[in-house]
Scaffold this motif. Structure first.
Motif, PDB file in Angstrom:
ATOM      1  N   LEU A 104      50.959  -1.929  58.163  1.00  0.00           N
ATOM      2  CA  LEU A 104      49.654  -1.578  57.588  1.00  0.00           C
ATOM      3  C   LEU A 104      49.775  -0.541  56.806  1.00  0.00           C
ATOM      4  O   LEU A 104      49.105  -0.045  56.041  1.00  0.00           O
ATOM      5  N   ASP A 105      50.240   0.569  57.940  1.00  0.00           N
ATOM      6  CA  ASP A 105      50.320   2.095  57.540  1.00  0.00           C
ATOM      7  C   ASP A 105      51.091   2.300  56.107  1.00  0.00           C
ATOM      8  O   ASP A 105      50.542   2.959  55.145  1.00  0.00           O
ATOM      9  N   ASP A 106      51.941   1.525  55.859  1.00  0.00           N
ATOM     10  CA  ASP A 106      52.673   1.579  54.670  1.00  0.00           C
ATOM     11  C   ASP A 106      52.079   0.946  53.482  1.00  0.00           C
ATOM     12  O   ASP A 106      52.102   1.403  52.192  1.00  0.00           O
ATOM     13  N   TRP A 107      51.163   0.061  53.757  1.00  0.00           N
ATOM     14  CA  TRP A 107      50.116  -0.497  52.449  1.00  0.00           C
ATOM     15  C   TRP A 107      49.205   0.620  52.494  1.00  0.00           C
ATOM     16  O   TRP A 107      48.854   0.829  50.951  1.00  0.00           O
ATOM     17  N   LEU A 108      48.790   1.137  53.305  1.00  0.00           N
ATOM     18  CA  LEU A 108      47.865   2.335  52.934  1.00  0.00           C
ATOM     19  C   LEU A 108      48.346   3.361  52.187  1.00  0.00           C
ATOM     20  O   LEU A 108      47.704   3.896  51.308  1.00  0.00           O
ATOM     21  N   GLU A 109      49.507   3.717  52.706  1.00  0.00           N
ATOM     22  CA  GLU A 109      50.288   4.763  51.961  1.00  0.00           C
ATOM     23  C   GLU A 109      50.382   4.465  50.568  1.00  0.00           C
ATOM     24  O   GLU A 109      50.428   5.219  49.655  1.00  0.00           O
ATOM     25  N   LYS A 110      50.862   3.040  50.411  1.00  0.00           N
ATOM     26  CA  LYS A 110      51.311   2.963  49.001  1.00  0.00           C
ATOM     27  C   LYS A 110      49.989   2.829  48.226  1.00  0.00           C
ATOM     28  O   LYS A 110      50.037   3.237  46.947  1.00  0.00           O
ATOM     29  N   PHE A 111      48.718   2.279  48.504  1.00  0.00           N
ATOM     30  CA  PHE A 111      47.731   2.133  47.643  1.00  0.00           C
ATOM     31  C   PHE A 111      47.164   3.830  47.354  1.00  0.00           C
ATOM     32  O   PHE A 111      46.868   4.002  46.177  1.00  0.00           O
ATOM     33  N   GLU A 112      47.125   4.584  48.468  1.00  0.00           N
ATOM     34  CA  GLU A 112      46.512   5.903  48.316  1.00  0.00           C
ATOM     35  C   GLU A 112      47.483   6.822  47.747  1.00  0.00           C
ATOM     36  O   GLU A 112      46.978   7.692  46.740  1.00  0.00           O
ATOM     37  N   HIS A 113      48.662   6.814  47.936  1.00  0.00           N
ATOM     38  CA  HIS A 113      49.654   7.703  47.450  1.00  0.00           C
ATOM     39  C   HIS A 113      50.480   7.565  46.357  1.00  0.00           C
ATOM     40  O   HIS A 113      50.982   8.347  45.506  1.00  0.00           O
ATOM     41  N   TYR A 114      50.678   6.179  46.417  1.00  0.00           N
ATOM     42  CA  TYR A 114      51.993   5.542  45.385  1.00  0.00           C
ATOM     43  C   TYR A 114      51.397   4.984  44.078  1.00  0.00           C
ATOM     44  O   TYR A 114      51.340   5.573  43.268  1.00  0.00           O
ATOM     45  N   ARG A 115      50.453   4.124  44.503  1.00  0.00           N
ATOM     46  CA  ARG A 115      49.590   3.549  43.226  1.00  0.00           C
ATOM     47  C   ARG A 115      48.552   4.246  43.012  1.00  0.00           C
ATOM     48  O   ARG A 115      48.011   4.228  41.603  1.00  0.00           O
ATOM     49  N   CYS A 116      47.985   5.307  43.965  1.00  0.00           N
ATOM     50  CA  CYS A 116      46.832   6.115  43.587  1.00  0.00           C
ATOM     51  C   CYS A 116      45.544   5.403  43.254  1.00  0.00           C
ATOM     52  O   CYS A 116      44.791   5.584  42.421  1.00  0.00           O
ATOM     53  N   TYR A 117      45.163   4.346  43.808  1.00  0.00           N
ATOM     54  CA  TYR A 117      44.227   3.612  43.530  1.00  0.00           C
ATOM     55  C   TYR A 117      42.896   4.312  44.231  1.00  0.00           C
ATOM     56  O   TYR A 117      42.812   4.741  45.293  1.00  0.00           O
ATOM     57  N   PRO A 118      41.908   4.311  43.307  1.00  0.00           N
ATOM     58  CA  PRO A 118      40.618   5.226  43.852  1.00  0.00           C
ATOM     59  C   PRO A 118      39.885   4.741  45.063  1.00  0.00           C
ATOM     60  O   PRO A 118      39.919   3.542  45.014  1.00  0.00           O
TER      61      PRO A 118
END
Length: 295
Positions: free
Chosen positions: A149-163
């Motif tokens: 779950l933490d990895d998904w949050l990291e991916k969305f927020e910092h890798y994909r940079c989804y607003p």
């Protein structure tokens, strides 16, 4: 090709120079491709600048109900015939994943997550409906799944940079709609407090903003922060019983401060009722209490 090689050598006076020229051309093309393609009259750079400027104008964080979030599923809006944005919630944090429409929009492999809370489902790589729409499922994950779950949050927020658009507030955390709210209590939620939500409002994206209309109290922080929050055009109604002002379509202080609507004619009362209907059905603002007031 042989003729071109001879021509290059004749022009440069260097034997075997054609290979260097080909390498140079490839390098230039590669540079242009990496930097978003060929520019015609600067159109690409202007478009990029416009997109960056648009992204900088971020909307304030808001709160979402389960029903409000379901609206953002990427399908065609029946009212506008335009594609709706694609939002999803991960452990209560709502992201705009419209840039990933091919994955999360209609027809995509993860379309079932569009407009839904899906943190536990992503963490366990499951499409089980029982894991959707309830952020509390994330609290019961095991150590391994919690790491996912933490990895998904990291991916969305910092890798994909989804607003990040705000927070999902489960129905169970909303105040009861039949509680009585005093004018003093109402005034506390005027949209001026910019502190991070805590205590009973922990998990909210922004503090509640209350508005009274007829006998109901709405929390307009669920989508109306830009209108009723600090510096918003309707902030003067926040934390107040705005019934009279709404009925008269008035910003006059004497109407905003006056809660009496007994002298209004039937037409004005209908205008007020239309506002209430819009708040409930169109905007989806949750009713968080009621005022002791008679028509």
């Amino acid at each position: 090709i042989k003729g071109m090689a001879q021509w290059c050598e004749a022009v440069t006076g260097v034997e075997g120079s054609s290979g260097y020229i080909v390498l140079l051309v490839c390098t230039v093309i590669g540079y242009i491709w990496i930097n978003d393609g060929f520019q015609i009259n600067g159109s690409t750079s202007k478009q990029a600048a416009a997109e960056e400027e648009e992204e900088e104008e971020e909307e304030p964080l808001r709160n979402f109900t389960i029903k409000q979030l379901r609206h953002f599923d990427g399908t065609v809006d029946e009212n506008t015939d335009e594609l709706k944005k694609v939002y999803l919630s991960v452990a209560g944090k709502v992201f705009d994943v419209s840039k990933g429409r091919d994955f999360y929009g209609p027809g995509g492999p993860y379309e079932v997550f569009a407009g839904r809370e899906c943190g536990a489902a992503l963490a366990t790589m499951s499409f089980d409906e029982e894991l959707l729409d309830d952020p509390s499922h994330c609290d019961t994950l095991g150590v391994g799944d919690k790491s996912q779950l933490d990895d998904w949050l990291e991916k969305f927020e910092h890798y994909r940079c989804y607003p990040i658009k705000g927070k999902l507030v489960p129905d169970a955390k909303l105040p009861p709609s039949d509680r009585i709210i005093s004018m003093e209590e109402l005034a506390k939620y005027d949209g001026m407090d910019q502190e991070k939500p805590s205590g009973e409002h922990a998990g909210y994206g922004t503090l509640p903003i209350y508005l009274g209309a007829l006998d109901k109290v709405f929390d307009v922080s669920f989508g109306g922060v830009h209108m009723y929050g600090k510096d918003g055009p309707y902030n003067r109604f926040a934390g107040k019983d705005a019934s009279r002002a709404l009925a008269l379509m008035s910003f006059d202080v004497k109407d905003v401060e006056n809660t009496d609507i007994s002298d209004l004619d039937e037409k004005k009362v209908k205008v007020l009722k239309d506002w209430v209907t819009s708040f409930e059905e169109k905007k989806g603002y949750p009713v968080v209490g009621k005022l002791e007031k008679k028509l």
